[in-house]
Design a protein around this motif. Structure first.
Motif, PDB file in Angstrom:
ATOM      1  N   UNK A  53      15.159  88.538 -52.501  1.00 24.77           N
ATOM      2  CA  UNK A  53      14.159  88.853 -51.601  1.00 24.77           C
ATOM      3  C   UNK A  53      14.548  90.171 -50.431  1.00 24.77           C
ATOM      4  N   UNK A  54      16.033  90.053 -50.120  1.00 21.07           N
ATOM      5  CA  UNK A  54      16.535  91.285 -49.848  1.00 21.07           C
ATOM      6  C   UNK A  54      16.786  92.495 -50.701  1.00 21.07           C
ATOM      7  N   UNK A  55      16.022  92.462 -52.379  1.00 18.15           N
ATOM      8  CA  UNK A  55      16.670  93.411 -52.895  1.00 18.15           C
ATOM      9  C   UNK A  55      14.476  94.155 -52.680  1.00 18.15           C
ATOM     10  N   UNK A  56      13.720  92.848 -52.756  1.00 22.53           N
ATOM     11  CA  UNK A  56      12.346  93.063 -52.897  1.00 22.53           C
ATOM     12  C   UNK A  56      12.312  93.904 -52.255  1.00 22.53           C
ATOM     13  N   UNK A  57      12.647  93.430 -50.714  1.00 22.21           N
ATOM     14  CA  UNK A  57      12.315  94.199 -49.010  1.00 22.21           C
ATOM     15  C   UNK A  57      12.757  95.761 -49.533  1.00 22.21           C
ATOM     16  N   UNK A 108      12.835  98.653 -60.043  1.00 23.54           N
ATOM     17  CA  UNK A 108      13.786  98.436 -61.465  1.00 23.54           C
ATOM     18  C   UNK A 108      15.170  98.791 -60.954  1.00 23.54           C
ATOM     19  N   UNK A 109      14.755 100.154 -59.954  1.00 25.88           N
ATOM     20  CA  UNK A 109      15.798 100.781 -59.489  1.00 25.88           C
ATOM     21  C   UNK A 109      17.132  99.689 -58.678  1.00 25.88           C
ATOM     22  N   UNK A 110      16.013  98.591 -57.315  1.00 32.02           N
ATOM     23  CA  UNK A 110      17.051  97.595 -56.895  1.00 32.02           C
ATOM     24  C   UNK A 110      17.361  97.084 -57.403  1.00 32.02           C
ATOM     25  N   UNK A 111      17.071  96.837 -59.208  1.00 27.27           N
ATOM     26  CA  UNK A 111      17.968  95.192 -60.287  1.00 27.27           C
ATOM     27  C   UNK A 111      16.284  93.756 -60.196  1.00 27.27           C
ATOM     28  N   UNK A 112      15.193  93.968 -59.950  1.00 27.63           N
ATOM     29  CA  UNK A 112      14.029  93.352 -59.243  1.00 27.63           C
ATOM     30  C   UNK A 112      13.654  93.201 -60.689  1.00 27.63           C
TER      31      UNK A 112
END
Length: 165
Positions: A53-57, A108-112
């Motif tokens: 969730x933190x990476x998605x946000x 993608x850039x945040x590894x999600x």
């Protein structure tokens, strides 16, 4: 288990126009799994049950766009492995494609990880319809898209409930 997605949510007038179409289908004898009023949305990216969730946000926060209008247009249909889906579309709107593309790049850039299906702007109205009707006219209601929402889908007492997280 919750399923996560990023979506555009709709104001009351927009949802009411979609419900009118669903009511017309029901009046014409179409049975199926109708999307409830509170769940009507447009998915920009489907993430699924495994998520950070933190990476998605962070990815959503990094998306930058100028507000734009979408306008309801016509009905369409597509097949899934579970049967047909009747959906409402919007008038041609390059900004919504740009938004979805930018969001997916940030994810993608945040590894999600997300479902890599091609984005096609649609609003699911009924799944597994007993018959497919796409000749119903839709009131051309417009709305201003100013933000996107991180949403979850979960079963509560047998009902699918979509809510912002």
């Amino acid at each position: 288990m919750s399923r996560i997605f990023v979506a555009i949510r709709f104001p009351e007038e927009f949802k009411s126009a979609l419900i009118d179409v669903q009511q017309e289908m029901i009046a014409r004898g179409v049975e199926g799994n109708y999307c409830p009023y509170g769940n009507l949305h447009m998915t920009l990216a489907f993430i699924g049950e495994t998520f950070d969730l933190p990476s998605i946000r962070k990815a959503v926060d990094e998306v930058s766009f100028s507000p734009f209008n979408i306008i309801l247009n016509t009905l369409g249909t597509f097949q899934t492995k579970n049967g047909a889906v009747v959906w409402a579309g919007i008038k041609d709107c390059p900004a919504v494609f740009d938004l979805a593309s930018q969001l997916r790049e940030k994810l993608i850039a945040n590894g999600v990880r997300f479902k890599p299906t091609e984005f096609y702007p649609h609003i699911s109205l009924v799944r597994k319809p007993s018959s497919v009707l796409t000749d119903i006219s839709i009131k051309p209601v417009s709305m201003l898209v100013e933000r996107v929402y991180v949403m979850k889908s979960e079963r509560v007492e047998g009902e699918l409930i979509y809510s912002e997280i």
